[in-house]
Design a protein around this motif. Structure first.
Motif, mmCIF file in Angstrom:
data_model
loop_
_atom_site.group_PDB
_atom_site.id
_atom_site.type_symbol
_atom_site.label_atom_id
_atom_site.label_comp_id
_atom_site.label_asym_id
_atom_site.label_seq_id
_atom_site.Cartn_x
_atom_site.Cartn_y
_atom_site.Cartn_z
ATOM 1 N N ASP A 184 26.269 -2.054 -11.630
ATOM 2 C CA ASP A 184 26.517 -1.467 -10.314
ATOM 3 C C ASP A 184 26.210 -2.478 -9.221
ATOM 4 O OD1 ASP A 184 27.054 1.404 -11.124
ATOM 5 O OD2 ASP A 184 25.181 0.980 -12.156
ATOM 6 N N VAL A 185 25.307 -3.396 -9.526
ATOM 7 C CA VAL A 185 25.002 -4.491 -8.614
ATOM 8 C C VAL A 185 25.132 -5.781 -9.421
ATOM 9 C CG1 VAL A 185 23.220 -5.571 -7.203
ATOM 10 C CG2 VAL A 185 23.428 -3.077 -7.246
ATOM 11 N N VAL A 186 25.842 -6.772 -8.887
ATOM 12 C CA VAL A 186 25.973 -8.029 -9.617
ATOM 13 C C VAL A 186 25.589 -9.189 -8.712
ATOM 14 C CG1 VAL A 186 27.787 -7.186 -11.140
ATOM 15 C CG2 VAL A 186 28.414 -8.320 -9.019
ATOM 16 N N ALA A 187 24.987 -10.209 -9.311
ATOM 17 C CA ALA A 187 24.630 -11.404 -8.568
ATOM 18 C C ALA A 187 25.791 -12.386 -8.633
ATOM 19 C CB ALA A 187 23.376 -12.041 -9.166
ATOM 20 N N ILE A 188 26.083 -13.045 -7.509
ATOM 21 C CA ILE A 188 27.148 -14.050 -7.469
ATOM 22 C C ILE A 188 26.566 -15.343 -6.911
ATOM 23 C CG2 ILE A 188 29.372 -14.675 -6.482
ATOM 24 C CD1 ILE A 188 30.069 -11.774 -6.333
ATOM 25 N N GLU A 189 26.714 -16.416 -7.668
ATOM 26 C CA GLU A 189 26.180 -17.698 -7.224
ATOM 27 C C GLU A 189 27.123 -18.315 -6.203
ATOM 28 O OE1 GLU A 189 24.651 -21.856 -7.490
ATOM 29 O OE2 GLU A 189 26.695 -21.196 -7.901
ATOM 30 N N ILE A 215 20.256 8.965 -11.597
ATOM 31 C CA ILE A 215 21.343 7.988 -11.599
ATOM 32 C C ILE A 215 20.784 6.648 -12.072
ATOM 33 C CG2 ILE A 215 22.884 6.654 -10.124
ATOM 34 C CD1 ILE A 215 23.049 9.178 -8.364
ATOM 35 N N THR A 216 21.442 6.069 -13.079
ATOM 36 C CA THR A 216 20.996 4.767 -13.574
ATOM 37 C C THR A 216 21.836 3.680 -12.925
ATOM 38 O OG1 THR A 216 20.391 5.756 -15.659
ATOM 39 C CG2 THR A 216 20.617 3.371 -15.622
ATOM 40 N N LEU A 217 21.181 2.756 -12.243
ATOM 41 C CA LEU A 217 21.889 1.627 -11.642
ATOM 42 C C LEU A 217 21.598 0.381 -12.477
ATOM 43 C CD1 LEU A 217 21.146 2.151 -7.844
ATOM 44 C CD2 LEU A 217 23.231 2.716 -9.081
ATOM 45 N N THR A 218 22.669 -0.326 -12.879
ATOM 46 C CA THR A 218 22.494 -1.541 -13.655
ATOM 47 C C THR A 218 22.656 -2.736 -12.733
ATOM 48 O OG1 THR A 218 23.511 -0.369 -15.470
ATOM 49 C CG2 THR A 218 23.276 -2.736 -15.720
ATOM 50 N N VAL A 219 21.742 -3.673 -12.840
ATOM 51 C CA VAL A 219 21.809 -4.882 -12.012
ATOM 52 C C VAL A 219 22.023 -6.078 -12.939
ATOM 53 C CG1 VAL A 219 20.604 -6.289 -10.306
ATOM 54 C CG2 VAL A 219 20.195 -3.823 -10.392
ATOM 55 N N ASP A 220 23.099 -6.829 -12.710
ATOM 56 C CA ASP A 220 23.384 -8.000 -13.536
ATOM 57 C C ASP A 220 22.966 -9.267 -12.815
ATOM 58 O OD1 ASP A 220 24.528 -6.891 -15.849
ATOM 59 O OD2 ASP A 220 26.351 -6.447 -14.734
ATOM 60 N N VAL A 221 22.086 -10.026 -13.449
ATOM 61 C CA VAL A 221 21.619 -11.272 -12.829
ATOM 62 C C VAL A 221 21.653 -12.401 -13.863
ATOM 63 C CG1 VAL A 221 20.069 -10.078 -11.249
ATOM 64 C CG2 VAL A 221 19.208 -10.870 -13.443
ATOM 65 N N PHE A 222 21.301 -13.609 -13.454
ATOM 66 C CA PHE A 222 21.095 -14.745 -14.348
ATOM 67 C C PHE A 222 19.797 -15.394 -13.885
ATOM 68 C CE2 PHE A 222 22.097 -17.711 -11.039
ATOM 69 C CZ PHE A 222 22.943 -16.977 -10.218
ATOM 70 N N GLY A 223 19.212 -16.226 -14.713
ATOM 71 C CA GLY A 223 17.981 -16.915 -14.305
ATOM 72 C C GLY A 223 16.889 -15.922 -13.920
ATOM 73 N N GLN A 224 16.112 -16.280 -12.915
ATOM 74 C CA GLN A 224 14.988 -15.446 -12.498
ATOM 75 C C GLN A 224 15.166 -15.013 -11.049
ATOM 76 O OE1 GLN A 224 12.881 -14.452 -14.613
ATOM 77 N NE2 GLN A 224 12.856 -15.956 -16.273
ATOM 78 N N PHE A 225 15.418 -13.749 -10.834
ATOM 79 C CA PHE A 225 15.525 -13.263 -9.463
ATOM 80 C C PHE A 225 14.202 -12.691 -8.965
ATOM 81 C CE2 PHE A 225 19.896 -13.315 -7.696
ATOM 82 C CZ PHE A 225 20.460 -14.087 -8.679
ATOM 83 N N GLY A 226 13.320 -12.364 -9.868
ATOM 84 C CA GLY A 226 11.983 -11.900 -9.463
ATOM 85 C C GLY A 226 11.967 -10.513 -8.847
ATOM 86 N N TYR A 227 12.769 -9.578 -9.393
ATOM 87 C CA TYR A 227 12.911 -8.260 -8.759
ATOM 88 C C TYR A 227 12.070 -7.150 -9.381
ATOM 89 C CZ TYR A 227 16.892 -9.799 -5.929
ATOM 90 O OH TYR A 227 17.679 -10.411 -5.005
ATOM 91 N N GLU A 228 11.352 -7.423 -10.478
ATOM 92 C CA GLU A 228 10.732 -6.329 -11.239
ATOM 93 C C GLU A 228 9.887 -5.399 -10.364
ATOM 94 O OE1 GLU A 228 11.015 -9.358 -12.293
ATOM 95 O OE2 GLU A 228 12.337 -9.026 -14.018
ATOM 96 N N GLN A 229 9.008 -5.994 -9.566
ATOM 97 C CA GLN A 229 8.126 -5.145 -8.757
ATOM 98 C C GLN A 229 8.894 -4.383 -7.692
ATOM 99 O OE1 GLN A 229 4.547 -6.851 -7.367
ATOM 100 N NE2 GLN A 229 3.813 -7.072 -9.480
ATOM 101 N N LEU A 230 9.936 -5.032 -7.170
ATOM 102 C CA LEU A 230 10.747 -4.359 -6.147
ATOM 103 C C LEU A 230 11.452 -3.150 -6.740
ATOM 104 C CD1 LEU A 230 12.177 -7.601 -4.564
ATOM 105 C CD2 LEU A 230 10.625 -6.018 -3.435
ATOM 106 N N TYR A 231 11.928 -3.300 -7.989
ATOM 107 C CA TYR A 231 12.563 -2.157 -8.651
ATOM 108 C C TYR A 231 11.583 -1.000 -8.738
ATOM 109 C CZ TYR A 231 16.152 -5.393 -10.437
ATOM 110 O OH TYR A 231 17.157 -6.310 -10.569
#
Lengths: 435, 335
Positions: A94-99, A38-54
């Motif tokens: 599938d996951v979106v960031a909201i400011e 299953i491919t989950l797409t995460v939409d963000v802006f700026g830098q959330f710093g998630y690469e290692q967590l992924y």
């Protein structure tokens, strides 16, 4: 042969062309891959710093593949896109960031998002600062559309080389002592200006205004442009006027470099060391590092913000109703917003956790930032985070904020007097709120 | 379809055999209906991407329609009455027309001049002709971003050059007239060469003997240009004006990308160079998400283009009617 077959034929012809068009136009593949991944797409802006967590999450869940979109992008470009995806019922991740400034607008139509309370999120309440949790909750308390990521604890970033040149202290404790209040900040700025370093004291009055207004409002009633019953109070809220007046003092002292925030010029000004201080929410440290570049490493440092505390920015993660993998997406959101997720993100790109457990973790409290002369960022930003006084954001917050900040900008550029500017701010804010 | 010339069999043939009759009927159907099929793709595509959005936009413009809201309410012409009283909207109309005039007039004059130069005997003529088209093949976005940097207040090259000659830097992005000029420069840079080539093509269709005759009569180059070239280029000039009108009234990318940073869609802190399409976008999408109001702007833009197009048509008719006797008179005069 009457007209009947003609119609039928025409219909067939149309249908045929239609089929051709449809088959030709839609080449989109199905998301579900054959092997059950299953491919989950995460939409963000700026830098959330998630690469290692992924990476960690994918290792633990081999059937999940995570793709992040929008990294490094501007919030101004991201939010209209997200709104369009939601309106179209298609396209969002599938996951979106909201400011936080836009949260109220999205909460007004909660059906666009999965109610996280239906997925057992209620147990997680203790993992977040209370106000951060409440921001994700609808007014009636029945629906939770987002779990908190970061908060924007405030500081003042400054360039030690420019301070040195101007004969000001460079040690962060001494610099913090220079400006307990904004009036002291202005006085320091005047000294800096008198030294003729060729740089301005601050980048632009707009960002500084936003910092001040969030601070004055947080310390007063806890709201700025809208009161908590969603009435527009730009003209009657003393906190807004107070912030306006302080900003006007900064402008009339000639301290601003007038580099329109987030513009190309602003970025160039970072590179060329054209200003000495910038109001600095925790997430701004990543922006400074990106804009000023590696050659400025060790030339920046972080001091206390004048005035008292304040919060600017911070986001939530939500799962749009249109997601085809809601269950899996919610799981990922829970992971990314756990204390562990908050710490991982902070280490990578500096956004300050909104989880009290993470804020107490030695990984945060003892963290330093090499780019900012090894400043103890965990301590500087983390200290105020738990006592932080949030500001309520009303329904058209973003549009109203735009108008008020634009009014600041026109005064800064000398197009309007402070009085005219204030009148513009009030009039245009009313107009924007009515739209 | 009234003039369709079908090869119909003369009279109904007796049903002698079933096979030829069926084939004949099929071919008749084929001849009669397949033309519709051939032209259908255009109409189907137009219906889907042209007519339907147009009608739907109108429908939306009659509603109070929050982009995210689930139930839009019908409000009739309210959006239009509000829009007509909206000073920001009229401000954007003036900007659009201002930038349009500032960019089109010098552009066409420069193109005419360039074409005239290229029409002479030059070394490497083809090379020069290709060179003028080069700006046109670069991407608009790239052009806009580069010009946005060139016209920067503090780090821009234009202000640096002005400074060298002792002129104070200009606020290109927050001075209304200056931003119009900057954006027009961008448009001109991109489109002058294109128009020059069109003019050049038309110039080459002008018979050489006219110039020879004029030269014998003692007319110099400038005189030849104004009394022979320009009048004979009239239809081409009109064509270029119309094409520029259509592009100019829908100007979006250049002014949008000229500004960067927060709220670039406003086109400057006091909407110095916000065009109509930018105003439409600002309302329909961020930060207002007022789809109904934005749609109303779209329809008024449509109306404005229709009006300008109608004026164009009127002018063409005028010129077309006046041109023939006019040239006739000239010819008579020269004899």
């Amino acid at each position: 042969m009457g007209t009947f077959p003609r119609h039928r034929l025409a219909a067939v012809a149309l249908a045929a062309t239609g089929v051709l068009l449809v088959t030709g136009g839609c080449g989109g593949g199905d998301e579900a891959a054959g092997d059950g991944t299953i491919t989950l797409t995460v939409d963000v802006f700026g830098q959330f710093g998630y690469e290692q967590l992924y990476q960690q999450y994918m290792d633990d869940n081999p059937n999940i593949k995570i793709v992040e979109r929008g990294t490094g992008g501007n919030l101004d470009e991201y939010s209209p896109k997200l709104t369009q995806w939601l309106a179209a019922g298609k396209g969002a991740g599938d996951v979106v960031a909201i400011e936080e400034g836009l949260m109220v607008e999205y909460k007004a139509n909660p059906d666009n998002f999965v109610n996280l309370l239906d997925h057992g999120a209620a147990d997680l309440k203790g993992n977040f600062l209370e106000w951060k949790w409440n921001q994700g909750l609808t007014a009636d308390g029945q629906k939770l559309i987002g779990l908190g990521t970061d908060v924007g604890g405030m500081a003042m970033c400054y360039r030690t080389d420019l301070f040195d040149k101007a004969g000001l202290p460079t040690d962060r404790e001494q610099v913090s002592a220079l400006w307990p209040t904004w009036a002291d900040y202005i006085a320091t700025g005047e000294k800096f200006k008198a030294a003729n370093t060729g740089a301005s004291f601050l980048d632009a009055a707009t960002n500084t205004f936003n910092t001040i207004v969030l601070q004055t409002a947080g310390n007063a009633q806890g709201y700025h442009y809208y009161d908590t019953s969603d009435n527009l109070v730009v003209d009657s809220n003393p906190a807004v006027k107070q912030a306006w007046d302080i900003t006007m003092n900064i402008v009339s002292a000639g301290l601003s470099g007038k580099y329109g925030s987030w513009s190309e010029e602003w970025v160039s000004a970072f590179k060329q060391a054209k200003f000495a201080t910038i109001a600095c929410p925790a997430w701004m440290t990543g922006v400074i590092e990106g804009n000023a570049g590696p050659e400025a490493k060790g030339k920046w440092d972080i001091a206390r913000v004048p005035g008292n505390g304040g919060n600017w920015g911070g986001s939530h993660l939500a799962v749009p109703q249109q997601s085809k993998h809601q269950e899996e997406a919610v799981k990922l959101v829970k992971f990314l917003t756990s204390a562990e997720g908050h710490i991982g993100a902070f280490k990578a790109k500096g956004p300050l956790p909104s989880s009290p457990q993470a804020l107490d973790d030695p990984a945060i409290t003892e963290a330093t930032n090499a780019y900012f002369s090894d400043a103890p960022v965990g301590k500087i930003f983390g200290e105020g985070a738990k006592t932080l006084k949030p500001v309520y954001m009303g329904p058209k917050n973003q549009a109203v904020r735009t108008e008020v900040e634009n009014a600041v900008r026109t005064v800064e550029l000398g197009q309007r007097t402070p009085e005219q500017g204030w009148q513009d701010a009030v009039d245009n804010a009313k107009k924007a709120a009515a739209k | 379809m009234a003039l369709q010339l079908d090869a119909r069999p003369p009279g109904t043939p007796a049903p002698r055999a079933t096979r030829p009759s069926r084939a004949g009927r099929l071919s008749r159907i084929d001849a009669k209906y397949s033309p519709y099929l051939y032209i259908a793709p255009f109409f189907v595509i137009f219906a889907i991407f042209g007519a339907w959005p147009l009608a739907y936009t109108f429908w939306v413009s009659l509603h109070d329609w929050d982009l995210l809201g689930s139930n839009p309410t019908f409000i009739g012409a309210d959006n239009y009455t509000r829009l007509l009283a909206d000073s920001d909207f009229w401000h954007s109309v003036v900007n659009t027309l201002g930038i349009f005039v500032l960019s089109t007039v010098p552009q066409l004059l420069a193109a005419l001049w360039l074409a005239n130069l290229l029409n002479r005997q030059l070394r490497m003529r083809t090379g020069w002709r290709m060179t003028v088209l080069v700006p046109n093949v670069t991407s608009t976005a790239a052009v806009a971003i580069v010009f946005g940097v060139l016209f920067g207040r503090e780090f821009g090259m234009v202000n640096w050059l002005l400074d060298l000659v002792g002129v104070d830097g200009i606020e290109w992005k927050s001075n209304r007239f200056a931003s119009w000029v900057a954006i027009s420069t961008m448009v001109d840079w991109r489109w002058t060469g294109y128009n020059a080539l069109i003019f050049l093509a038309a110039m080459q269709a002008i018979p050489r003997d006219l110039y020879e005759a004029a030269a014998i009569d003692g007319a110099n180059r400038a005189r030849q240009f104004w009394t022979i070239t320009v009048p004979l280029l009239k239809p081409t000039i009109i064509f270029c004006v119309i094409i520029s009108t259509i592009g100019g009234l829908q100007l979006f990318t250049e002014p949008r990308l000229f500004h960067s940073g927060t709220n670039a869609i406003r086109g400057g802190p006091m909407r110095e160079s916000q065009t109509m399409t930018m105003y439409m976008f600002e309302n329909a999408f961020a930060p207002y998400y007022n789809f109904g109001y934005g749609s109303a702007v779209a329809w008024l833009l449509f109306a404005l283009i229709a009006i300008v197009a109608a004026i164009n048509v009127l002018i063409i008719r005028r010129l077309g009617a006046g041109a023939r006797p006019d040239t006739g008179k000239r010819k008579g005069g020269s004899r």
